[in-house]
Design a protein around this motif. Structure first.
Motif, PDB file in Angstrom:
ATOM      1  N   ALA A  55       0.561  -1.337  -0.044  1.00 20.41           N
ATOM      2  CA  ALA A  55      -0.493   0.190  -0.190  1.00 20.41           C
ATOM      3  C   ALA A  55       0.946   1.718  -0.217  1.00 20.41           C
ATOM      4  O   ALA A  55       0.625   2.337  -0.437  1.00 20.41           O
ATOM      5  CB  ALA A  55      -1.323   0.260   1.240  1.00 20.41           C
ATOM      6  N   LYS A 139       0.672  10.983 -12.370  1.00 18.45           N
ATOM      7  CA  LYS A 139      -0.431  11.091 -10.833  1.00 18.45           C
ATOM      8  C   LYS A 139      -0.770   9.278 -10.573  1.00 18.45           C
ATOM      9  O   LYS A 139      -0.813   8.697  -9.471  1.00 18.45           O
ATOM     10  CB  LYS A 139      -1.306  12.292 -10.300  1.00 18.45           C
ATOM     11  CG  LYS A 139      -0.542  13.606 -11.235  1.00 18.45           C
ATOM     12  CD  LYS A 139      -1.771  14.427 -10.339  1.00 18.45           C
ATOM     13  CE  LYS A 139      -1.322  16.388 -10.476  1.00 18.45           C
ATOM     14  NZ  LYS A 139      -2.630  17.234 -10.501  1.00 18.45           N
ATOM     15  N   ASP A 140      -1.465   9.332 -11.313  1.00 14.71           N
ATOM     16  CA  ASP A 140      -2.413   7.905 -11.367  1.00 14.71           C
ATOM     17  C   ASP A 140      -1.626   7.041 -10.836  1.00 14.71           C
ATOM     18  O   ASP A 140      -1.551   5.503  -9.961  1.00 14.71           O
ATOM     19  CB  ASP A 140      -2.872   7.520 -11.762  1.00 14.71           C
ATOM     20  CG  ASP A 140      -3.850   6.384 -12.163  1.00 14.71           C
ATOM     21  OD1 ASP A 140      -4.447   6.200 -11.265  1.00 14.71           O
ATOM     22  OD2 ASP A 140      -3.531   5.862 -13.044  1.00 14.71           O
ATOM     23  N   LEU A 142       2.283   7.038 -10.075  1.00 11.54           N
ATOM     24  CA  LEU A 142       2.457   7.141  -8.083  1.00 11.54           C
ATOM     25  C   LEU A 142       1.410   7.047  -6.903  1.00 11.54           C
ATOM     26  O   LEU A 142       2.178   7.233  -6.251  1.00 11.54           O
ATOM     27  CB  LEU A 142       3.280   8.315  -8.534  1.00 11.54           C
ATOM     28  CG  LEU A 142       4.258   8.351  -9.609  1.00 11.54           C
ATOM     29  CD1 LEU A 142       4.685   9.797  -9.525  1.00 11.54           C
ATOM     30  CD2 LEU A 142       5.059   7.339  -9.400  1.00 11.54           C
ATOM     31  N   SER A 143       0.329   7.004  -7.808  1.00  8.90           N
ATOM     32  CA  SER A 143      -1.153   6.737  -6.365  1.00  8.90           C
ATOM     33  C   SER A 143      -0.643   5.265  -5.179  1.00  8.90           C
ATOM     34  O   SER A 143      -1.780   5.780  -3.966  1.00  8.90           O
ATOM     35  CB  SER A 143      -2.494   7.050  -6.924  1.00  8.90           C
ATOM     36  OG  SER A 143      -2.783   6.421  -7.830  1.00  8.90           O
ATOM     37  N   ASN A 145       2.219   5.266  -4.253  1.00 10.79           N
ATOM     38  CA  ASN A 145       3.453   5.424  -3.081  1.00 10.79           C
ATOM     39  C   ASN A 145       3.073   6.247  -2.094  1.00 10.79           C
ATOM     40  O   ASN A 145       3.089   7.872  -2.775  1.00 10.79           O
ATOM     41  CB  ASN A 145       4.600   5.908  -4.549  1.00 10.79           C
ATOM     42  CG  ASN A 145       5.034   4.502  -5.121  1.00 10.79           C
ATOM     43  OD1 ASN A 145       4.220   4.768  -5.892  1.00 10.79           O
ATOM     44  ND2 ASN A 145       6.109   4.420  -4.880  1.00 10.79           N
ATOM     45  N   GLN A 146       3.146   5.797  -0.907  1.00  9.19           N
ATOM     46  CA  GLN A 146       3.024   7.090  -0.023  1.00  9.19           C
ATOM     47  C   GLN A 146       3.973   8.288  -0.037  1.00  9.19           C
ATOM     48  O   GLN A 146       5.514   7.776   0.337  1.00  9.19           O
ATOM     49  CB  GLN A 146       3.085   6.616   1.389  1.00  9.19           C
ATOM     50  CG  GLN A 146       2.493   7.408   2.073  1.00  9.19           C
ATOM     51  CD  GLN A 146       1.906   7.191   3.757  1.00  9.19           C
ATOM     52  OE1 GLN A 146       3.203   5.826   3.882  1.00  9.19           O
ATOM     53  NE2 GLN A 146       1.011   7.318   4.409  1.00  9.19           N
TER      54      GLN A 146
END
Lengths: 168, 757
Positions: A55, A139-140, A142-143, A145-146
């Protein structure tokens, strides 16, 4: 105990492990994650493990050029695969950085840096697949990656910069 | 005052560790191993409040690879004397557990897997006790008593660093001011969802005993605070080193239970013990943002808040850490924001409940205050029909106003001029076009309504606590900066070398910042409360100036035979200012080979100047679903001189993380009251903002040049998100057309407010 050999190429270097059903020192158990193999056995600690459940993206590496969470990937499933970690992006001879690594420096695209190797590898996976992504696509991608320090705005600028430099 | 051009200050410089970060070579705690190191795990309570009636560790103890299994029955003698909490009154392990996740047994083993297996083999029987989850229930006379050491569930007041923490603010005649007010508003506001700052790197420590001294590698952002608090709880001398720290946001500074448990196992086994929390443990049992309940009455006269009277309870969960300090700082911050109010009676208490423990978090008291007090204040401002930006401009403190700060001392505000920044921020946001009046949407598009909000904050902790720095010059032209600040993401280790390089007029690469270790450096509280820009920055500057003076004195005596004040140094060369061509290298100023010059710099705490932040937000609320989205944000501040533009900008963005601004819309720990368990133990259930959800972000950064230090930098990062939640509540209220204040703004809360649920 049932055993088999697993061959991996990690950052261009070939490895062969004896893999088995039991947890015995020297044998890669079948339930060992790629993250553990890389971090504990090969001492490739660049990719991090934080959530252990796919996650946070900190453990992202490339498997056959696809960005995957190494904490959710079993080493025994990687037989014959080519793996690239953050340590494998830099040119080993010249020390030249991958354009993404350089852009992350130039765009100040990190704060604590714990998540950075995973973000760079996720971005690398995206650019291999799609060299000229839109900002939305970045953005999608890397979404998963926190980054809790909130470097997202700078990261997006860095990745978009690299995407504009790539020629096909 | 005119802004000066500098060689390094105000200019972006790559971070010292930039290459290591992007190549994966930077070392974090979990990348490091020690010989003989054991792994620690904790058997945790499944109940929020229970008595352990039987515990049997016999099967766990004989598991191969196990080195220690500790319970309340077999703690080493020394460990039995340790006390947790603040004041430290609570034994490390007892026969009672106080929250879901409280420690029942501590295990050290050759591997994590063996430690977990041992936990499974421990047999425990419990007698469940009644839990209490809310402060208002916990303080009732007939409430369940959680600890015999804390009668009434109230944590006694504390002294820290020689100061009595301010917990009861009394100024002027509050009743008279309320009588004379044009508008009086009263209400209860809560901000108590125990959001998790959730640094990406989980908290962790490696601890061992070395000749009677505790040695630690810790994921702390503040090693000296870590040493000080662990010493307070164990009586032991502690020395700490840090690697790169994967985010902290105040929240990994102390790690009181994790550290005490690891140390207990290190004492028991005589070996280094590592305790590294899983993400789930971090989200379920590590220090959360403290809960806040405020029952308050305020008076408004001529657009100025003139009276504040109330009770403020902080819910520390099951274990207090810095609750009183958060109160004390929060009391000060109320006065900074409502700087014209001369009548106060605010009494605060720290209360324990059977909820997860809490601790230090970015925003530290001030965010809690702003999220509760400001919505009440704004209710009065709405009644008076005053534009909230005008309210901020007219109420925020100015030079000559003042406050009682955390140490209960009075400070008259100096160099406190932020009106210009408020106006220019409002203008850039387009406030006058977007603001349509109280509880009026900016625009309506079908089912979507839009509204804008604003809130403000300021913190005088920019001048917090004394500190020292050493700057050591080598004849080679290299300079060593001795300071124990770790790199936790703020960039301060890199920024501090800019101060030194600026004073000595050398390249930043010639300044080596020593490894962050409390053994190698003098005392510094660490980067907290935005303090290190001013406080550490000042100490480092003075140390560099001292070293420079000694260097030039040596050159004047040995070579130039003139007053040293006539000499200059640039890039490792010394020259007379009237003859720059005739220059000698630094080595010529050193009389004896191998000896060095050390400058010492000191900063003395001073709370007479606050920083400032104003937070504008626009939200979109879907009237059908109740879903609220952030449309755009603008943060404004006057930070004094910028030290590093890029790191400043990211500190401003950082207000979204750390359970700061996003505690307005997204972030909370969800408690199941039937079991006492948190339901948000992973990154799916705990909501956080992902890459594809960030709204357009604008900022106004002004650079006034306050006379507070040589480089006139104030420091800002800590507070960047703190006014966010209150700003969002106002924006939602305006969007939906009625007062709304519930953190976070769930769709169900919105629909309830709309009478639809």
């Amino acid at each position: 105990m049932e055993t088999k050999f697993i061959a991996l190429t990690v950052n261009g270097k070939k490895y062969e492990f004896l893999s088995g059903s039991d947890s015995i020192v020297g044998i890669v158990p079948w339930n060992e994650t790629l993250s553990d193999t890389l971090r504990q056995r090969l001492d490739l600690t660049g990719s991090k493990e934080a959530c252990g459940e796919g996650a946070c993206g900190c453990c992202t590496v490339l498997v056959d050029n696809r960005a995957v969470s190494s904490c959710m990937t079993l080493t025994s499933d990687c037989n014959g695969k080519e793996i690239i970690t953050i340590e494998g992006l830099e040119d080993p001879v010249t020390g030249e950085l991958d354009p993404l690594q350089q852009a992350f420096i130039d765009y100040y695209a990190f704060q604590c840096g714990f998540c950075t190797p995973g973000i760079i590898m996720a971005a690398k996976g995206l650019l291999i697949k799609n060299p000229h992504p839109t900002e939305e696509e970045v953005k999608d991608a890397l979404s998963g990656n926190q980054c809790r320090c909130i470097s997202q705005y700078h990261v997006i600028d860095a990745v978009m910069h690299v995407s504009k430099q790539i020629s096909i | 005052m005119e802004k000066k051009p500098y060689r390094h200050i105000g200019v972006n410089r790559p971070r010292i560790d930039a290459r290591e970060i992007v190549t994966g070579k930077a070392i974090f705690l979990d990348d490091f191993k020690m010989k003989e190191m054991l792994q620690a795990k904790v058997l945790r309570s499944p109940y929020p409040h229970a008595k352990i009636t039987r515990i049997d560790i016999s099967k766990a103890e004989v598991l191969p690879g196990i080195h220690a299994v500790l319970t309340h029955k077999n703690l080493p003698k020394d460990v039995q004397k340790w006390r947790l909490g603040n004041p430290p009154l609570i034994p490390v392990l007892t026969d009672t557990v106080h929250y879901v996740g409280d420690a029942v047994a501590l295990v050290a083993a050759d591997s994590v897997e063996i430690a977990l297996e041992a936990c499974d083999l421990i047999e425990v029987e419990y007698e469940q006790l009644e839990p209490v989850y809310y402060t208002q229930d916990a303080v009732k006379p007939d409430a369940v008593q959680i600890y015999p050491e804390l009668p009434g569930n109230i944590v006694p007041e504390i002294e820290m660093v020689g100061e009595k923490m301010l917990t009861h603010l009394v100024r002027g005649d509050v009743d008279k001011a309320l009588e004379e007010a044009d508008y009086v508003e009263e209400g209860v506001y809560e901000y108590k969802k125990f959001a998790s700052p959730m640094a990406t790197e989980p908290p962790g420590v490696i601890m061992w005993m070395d000749k009677g001294i505790v040695k630690a590698y810790a994921t702390t952002q503040a090693p000296e605070v870590y040493n000080m608090t662990l010493n307070m709880r164990t009586g032991m001398k502690v020395e700490t080193k840090t690697f790169n720290v994967g985010g902290s946001f105040g929240n990994k500074s102390i790690m009181q239970t994790t550290s005490a448990y690891a140390l207990a196992l290190a004492v028991a086994t005589g070996r280094p013990v590592k305790m590294y929390l899983t993400k789930s443990e971090q989200l379920l049992i590590h220090d959360m943002r403290i809960g806040c309940y405020m029952d308050c009455k305020i008076g408004l006269k001529d657009g100025i808040v003139t009276a504040v009277k109330g009770k403020w309870y902080l819910d520390a969960g099951a274990l207090n850490d810095l609750g009183h300090v958060q109160i004390a700082v929060g009391m000060g911050e109320m006065q900074v924001a409502l700087g014209k109010c001369k009548n106060w009676d605010m009494d605060a208490k720290v209360v324990v409940t059977n909820h997860v423990q809490t601790g230090s978090v970015r925003g530290f008291g001030g965010q809690e205050v702003k999220s509760t007090l400001m919505p009440l204040v704004m209710r009065a401002v709405a009644k008076a029909n005053i534009d909230p930006v005008e309210f901020c401009i007219n109420n925020f403190s100015e030079t000559g106003d003042g406050w009682y700060w955390r140490d209960s001392q009075w400070y008259t505000a100096r160099e406190q001029e932020y009106k210009h920044c408020m106006r220019s921020s409002a203008e850039k946001f387009g406030w006058s076009e977007s603001w349509k009046g109280w509880n009026k949407p900016t625009r309506v598009e079908g089912n979507k309504v839009y509204g804008v909000g604003v809130s403000m904050h300021g913190n005088a902790d920019v001048g917090e606590d004394n500190c020292e720095a050493y700057v050591r010059l080598e004849s080679s032209g290299y300079v060593y900066l001795h300071n124990s600040i770790p790199e936790a993401g703020t960039g301060q280790r890199s920024n501090l070398r800019k101060y030194v390089a600026e004073v000595l007029d050398i390249e930043v690469e010639h300044v080596i910042v020593v490894e962050p270790s409390t053994e190698n450096s003098p005392w510094d509280l660490g980067p907290a409360g935005s303090r290190s820009t001013l406080t550490t920055g000042h100490a480092v500057t003075v140390a560099a100036e001292d070293a420079r003076k000694q260097l030039l004195e040596g050159a004047a005596k040995n070579i130039f035979h003139c007053p040293f004040e006539e000499l200059e140094t640039t890039d490792g060369m010394i020259y007379h200012r009237d003859n720059p061509e005739n220059k000698v290298p630094w080595i010529a100023a050193f009389e004896h080979f191998g000896l060095t010059i050390t400058g010492v710099g000191t900063y003395y705490s001073d709370y007479s100047k606050s920083n400032f932040g104003i937070y504008f937000s626009e939200v979109e609320v879907d009237l059908e679903t109740g879903i609220t989205k952030l449309v755009r944000v603008l943060v404004g501040s006057d930070v004094g001189q910028i030290i590093d533009p890029a790191t400043l900008e990211m500190q401003v963005h950082g207000g979204f993380g750390a359970a700061a601004a996003d505690s307005g819309l997204l972030e909370e720990s969800v408690l199941d009251e039937y079991t006492g368990r948190l339901l948000t133990g992973n990154l799916i259930d705990y909501k956080w903002r992902t890459f594809d959800e960030f709204p357009p972000f604008d900022m106004v950064i002004e650079e006034g040049q306050p006379e507070i230090s040589r480089f006139k930098a104030i420091g800002f990062g800590e507070i960047s998100g703190a006014p966010g939640p209150a700003s969002m509540m106002m924006a939602i209220s305006n969007a939906i057309g009625k007062e709304f204040c519930e953190y976070p703004a769930h769709p169900r809360a919105i629909l309830k407010a709309l009478g639809k649920a």
